[in-house]
Design a protein around this motif. Sequence first.
Motif: not given
Length: 413
Positions: A298-316
């Motif tokens: 089930q796992e999507p193809r996902i490659e690490f990128r720095e600050m990977y939660l930044l976009e969502a965290s900005r909204q919080i």
Amino acid sequence: MNDELDRAYSPWTLGPLSLRNRFIKSATNEGNAPGGTPTKALVRHHRSMAAGGVGMTTVAYCAVCPDGKTFEDQVMLGADSRPHLRALTDAVHAEGAAACAQITHGGAFTFLRQLSTPSPVSASGGINPPGFLSGRLFKHAASQDELRSLRVQFVRGAREAREAGFDAVEIHMGHGYLLSQFLSPAYNRRTDEFGGSAERRARFPREVLSDVLDAVGASMAVTCKISIFEGMRGGGTVEEAIVTARSMSDAGAHLIVNSAGMNVESPWHIFGSEMPPGIGGENASALMRAGNRMLKWQEPRIEFREMYLLEASRQIRAAVRTPLAYLGGVTSVEGIRTAMSEGFDAIVMGRALIHRPDLLMAFRSGELSKSGCNHCNSCIAAMYSASGTRCVLTSPEDFEANRIPAATPSAPQ
């Protein structure tokens, strides 16, 4: 940009607690409590983080009651673990850092062989998705009496953490554990005051937070960790996490830590990269091994990128005034500057510090500008090994230290 870096390394105040800087070692399950007893390896792990320069280090998954453990080999807060945890907090304090205990209850996400109830407790009853890995295929909805008891257990756990010398507690409300099961629209199907809208689903976790703040908030920092999105079908969204964050802010949380994902359904969102094979280690049950294979499918193809939660965290960050910690792939000096410039109050780091505990000192001195962690996530699989969590690139296995209870007196040199 040096102002942002200076701010990250400057002292700050977290609730009633003064910290030497804004860096927090995240709670990353250590695998250093065989039989539930904290070991010398656990002390060494957190002492190294303190000596390496963090302002505070977080001991992962301290259960608030016996049924709250997810695995047999986890710490439960209480008289039996207190002297061993005191050895840990003393060691951390001796290095100039503060110690935080992550207090939580697994709810329906449990691999315990024995429970006090026929099925694990959750927000709602019925089929238990995590149970397909453990053989506990059904869960039951917490009754009003159980909800009252759970609140008492969280308060007792926080007080026990204080007795063990901790300076802070982090209430875990993410990743699929019990409080996150109340927050999640995929798990919470209740029709009473604790179910329905995002506001109502946040009510019980907020009550837990309020009770803990009333009990220890004058003397300890009380933080909470949430999943800002769950990344699973029917799961919580950023918009719903904003509601949760506002609720916990209104309740008086000293700090909110942003994370993402669920342990079973979407663990890759927790780490921002693909999961390693072999979760559960050589002792994994046949069900868990089958579950690992299903997750990889089930796992999507996902490659690490720095600050990977930044976009969502900005909204919080835009939605709440409460101090907010950024978690999610800070691996460089530039990442630290970015987190500070985006208005976050603290930076929470995990794998980069497991790779090199003195990384922050190397950043500050100019020795390094970027972590050498390659995000292979083998440290996650190592949690289930006999030596516990370690970076496979930089740390050798040490089975002996993970057999010795933490409070055992050291032999004379």
